[in-house]
Each structure stands twice: as C-alpha cells, then as structure tokens.
Enzyme design. Structure first.
Site, short mmCIF file in Angstrom:
data_model
loop_
_atom_site.label_atom_id
_atom_site.label_comp_id
_atom_site.label_asym_id
_atom_site.label_seq_id
_atom_site.Cartn_x
_atom_site.Cartn_y
_atom_site.Cartn_z
N GLU A 111 0.89 -1.18 0.00
CA GLU A 111 0.00 0.00 0.00
C GLU A 111 0.91 1.21 0.00
O GLU A 111 1.50 1.57 1.01
CB GLU A 111 -0.92 -0.03 1.23
N CYS A 149 -2.40 8.97 3.45
CA CYS A 149 -2.10 8.45 2.11
C CYS A 149 -3.25 8.70 1.13
O CYS A 149 -3.04 8.79 -0.07
CB CYS A 149 -1.75 6.98 2.17
#
Length: 477
Positions: free
Chosen positions: A252, A286
C-alpha cells in the site's frame, strides 16, 4: 495541559519485553515542540534472529490453535484497546502530533479491526469439487506462514492493527516493525495483545534502522509474506528484497488523491466536508484529498470558500482542546512543504491561505494554492502535508483526464448530485478506491489498496484476509 510522556519503550521478542541493555537508542521527539521526550532501544542482529526463530516456532503453535480460541484472544485484545483508549491516544498525540480527538478515533478504529477479523476468521471457507463416487477433491485455505509487517508513522496504531488483526486471525505469526517515531502507542497496542493471552512467539515487535531490519528479515527463509505501507520508492526496494525469496507481498504505497467537484454539487456542504478532511492529521494521510479539480462555473466560489474555512483551522499542540490541526510528524516535513509551495508560487499559483511554516516545532500553516499549473512540482509529487492545490476543469472528460494523469492510483473522490455521472466516474477514474460524496473509504469490512504506482493487494475486508492465506488442493481417489 499535561504533557508528561509515560511510555514503556521496549522490543517484544518471544513474549519478553527487552529494554535498552546496551542496545543503540533512537530519540523520540514531540513534534509540537521539537524536543526529545524519550529514547527507544533498537534491535540488534541477534535480536532479529531471535525474533525470526520465535516467529517460526510461534507459527507452528498458532496455526494449530482452534479458530474459536484465536478469535477469543483477538476479541479480548479489542476490549483492552477500548479500555485503555485514552492512554494510548495521549501517547499517539505526543509522539505523532495529531489532535487528541483524532488519536482517539484512530484507537477506536483499531479495536474494530480486531473484532471484525476475529469474527471473519470462522468464515474462511474452502470448496468440495464434484468427483465420481468414492473420490474427493477439496480446496483449502491455510495460513501462509510468518509475516513481516512494516507500518508507517502517520496512523501508527491503526495501520499496525490493520496488518496484525487479519494475520493473527487466520493463524499466521507476525514480526511487526512499526515506526521508530511512534513507539509508545504501538507498544501499548502490542501489550493489549499479550495481556489478552496471545502466546509467546506469535507476535514480535522490533524497531531499528529500517533498511537493516528489512534486509535481515526478508533475507530469512522464515518469512513467507511481507506487508508494507509507505512510500513508493521504499515499496520498490522491499519488492526487490522479497523477490529473492519469492515471498508474497502486499504493497500500500503513495498516492496523490484527486477530488473532482462538479457544478451540480451542494457547494457549501461540499466545502464543509473537504476542508476538515484535507487538514486531518495535518494532511499526512495516504488518501488525503489534495488535487482539487473544480468545474469552471463554481471554481472561484469554491476557492474563496475553501480559503475562508482554511483560515479558521486552529493549529496547536494536539493535547489542547481547541486544536484542529497539529504539527507535521518530523523535522524534515516543513522544509519539504515550503519548497513545494515556493515552486508552485513561482510557476503562477495563487497562495490564498497559509503558505508558511510555524514558529516552533514542526508546524506548517494550513494552505490553499489556486490556479496551480500541471508542471508545478506539487501537482506531480504528493505533498503529504497540509496543502490543498486547486485548478479548474470544464467537461467530464476533462476532469477524468486530470484525475488519471499521474502514475498514482490509491484513492480518488468526486462530488456530484448526478448519479449517472457518479457511475461513469466510478468506472473511469483509475484508482483502487473511489469515494462519491464521501471520504469514508477506510473501514474494516472493505478492501483498501491501490493500483499503478500506488501498489497492489488489499488490506481490510475479506480481500485483506485472503492475502494471508495460501490455497491448497487435496485430491483423494
């Protein structure tokens, strides 16, 4: 405001908490003041070898533990997380800087992950295939093996839990390598697991120089799976290390989330949603909404409303009750953000709010840049800080092209009341996750992950559980 930092900083290896004892130390800093508040012991090569041996033996024990017992321990850990939430949140705020209310929300979300994965563990089903009488063919799902889990400092408790919970639920052992910047809150999470009855060796927690730890762990045949959340360059590095051992990987990685705002949206409602979301965790998220592409007919109204709301965001120490945005998490970030803002302004962007660093600690003002050209650095490199950038678009196709122009594809958002348009956006925007009129995309029962340079694989949901399972076919005649 009480700021005393009360954390037992230690490594956890084979059920034993290991303190300094001659180990190298890492300074833990309060980012609101820029002052060292503690020292963290770092793992030696011998510590890492001991952790690998413990994880290897712990896997044999844990995979054979009935799922009901595994689930009961995870449920107990969730209960302890909730019971200790205030103390864990205070540590998190002192180490990382986010406002206390955000820290409490992160801790609560972590408890939810353990509860959800505990329940889902009993639903790891296989298949029985159709065969002639007297023959059997079965497909089973089994835990892949010991896991190396690397998590970052922006949501240190939640993202560590997001790896621990599914791995432990399915029967894997884990060596967790959380960030050195936030060891107290991560250690407190791990203590909830050990106090809940997790057997020694099933979960270890080590700190150290990231490259040294990753090379050591990934160079061992003990590790069968690697899960990483962090930047794209580091993700590529870990992929190369994992390739030699053919280890399963979940990545990720970074993003640069576009937000498409259409003329038919409820503008005030949209602004009231996007501004707090942009400055949540000082933009160190993020999936933080960053590239705001706004349809031309409402563009000026949007940036004016955004600027007015941005000016009202109160910054300060995260333990202060009226703080709405804390500092950046480390000393490097204010200078990096300053350089991006200065570059954009030099290339024609208007600074409508903020634009400067604070007077102490690692603060940077909540900032809005308008009319940002595509060739500005900040339009191409994720700022990972409290800066929103805006530019106009005209048509739906124009908006989609702008959203898809970068190699990243983690999250994207859109605001429109036209549901046909919303459906088209969901299909056409290149992103692992798309939020239409919502930012609620990180939840326990849904997959979380990206495409393109934002990585691959999922955490969360049944898809996240699957990433810790190996498929085996058994044929009997």
């Amino acid at each position: 405001m009480t700021t005393g930092y009360d954390a037992d900083l230690a490594l956890l290896i084979n059920g034993s908490w290991k303190l300094g004892e001659g180990r190298d130390l890492f300074p833990v800093v309060d980012p609101a003041k820029g002052e060292t508040i503690a020292e963290l012991p770092l793992a030696s090569p011998a510590d890492l070898d001991e952790a690998l041996d413990a994880a290897d033996k712990g896997f044999v024990l844990w995979r054979a533990t009935p799922v009901e017992q595994r689930a009961a321990i995870l449920h107990k850990a969730a209960a302890l997380i909730r019971e200790r939430a205030d103390a864990i949140a205070r540590l998190l705020t002192q180490e990382q800087g986010k406002p206390l209310v955000e820290a409490k929300g992160e801790v609560a979300g972590s408890a939810q992950l353990f509860d959800w994965c505990a329940e889902e563990a009993s639903r790891i089903y296989g298949r029985v295939l159709v065969r002639p009488s007297g023959q059997r063919a079965m497909v089973l799902k089994q835990p892949v093996g010991p896991v190396a889990a690397f998590s970052p400092w922006n949501f240190p408790v939640y993202l560590m839990a997001k790896k621990l919970a599914p791995a432990l639920a399915v029967g894997c052992s884990v060596i967790a390598k959380p960030p050195e910047e936030t060891p107290g809150s991560c250690g407190a999470l791990m203590r909830c697991l050990t106090d809940a009855g997790l057997p020694a060796g099933v979960a270890q927690m080590v700190h150290g120089v990231p490259d040294e730890v990753s090379r050591h762990l990934l160079g061992s045949p003990v590790i069968r799976k690697v899960s990483f959340t962090g930047s794209t360059p580091v993700g590529r590095h870990l992929m190369r290390l994992a390739a030699d051992g053919l280890k399963r990987i979940t990545m990720e990685l970074g993003g640069h989330a576009p937000v498409l705002v259409f003329e038919d949206c409820d503008l005030d409602k949209t602004l009231d949603m996007v501004v707090p979301q942009k400055f949540r965790n000082a933009g160190q998220v993020c999936v933080s909404p960053t590239r705001f592409y706004v349809q031309a007919g409402i563009y000026e109204r949007f940036v004016e409303g955004f600027a007015a709301r941005t000016a009202q965001v109160k910054t300060g120490h995260g333990l202060e009750a009226d703080t709405r945005m804390g500092p950046l998490a480390n000393v490097r970030r204010p200078d990096a953000i300053s350089a991006l803002v200065e570059d954009a302004a030099a290339k024609g962007a208007r600074v409508l709010a903020g634009g400067h660093r604070g007077n102490q600690g690692f603060f940077f003002q909540p900032t809005l840049l308008a009319d940002v050209p595509d060739h500005a650095d900040i339009m191409n490199n994720e700022p990972f800080g409290p800066v929103a950038v805006a530019a106009p678009f005209t048509t739906l196709d124009d908006a989609i092209a702008k959203a898809n122009r970068l190699p990243y594809g983690l999250a994207a958002f859109a605001f429109t009341e036209n549901m046909r348009q919303a459906n088209l956006l969901g299909d056409a925007v290149e992103s692992g996750m798309v939020g239409i009129n919502t930012f609620a995309i990180s939840v326990a029962d849904a997959p979380f992950g990206g495409i393109k340079d934002s990585g691959f694989g999922s955490e969360g949901g049944i898809e996240g559980m699957e990433s810790y399972l190996a498929t085996k076919a058994i044929h009997t005649a």
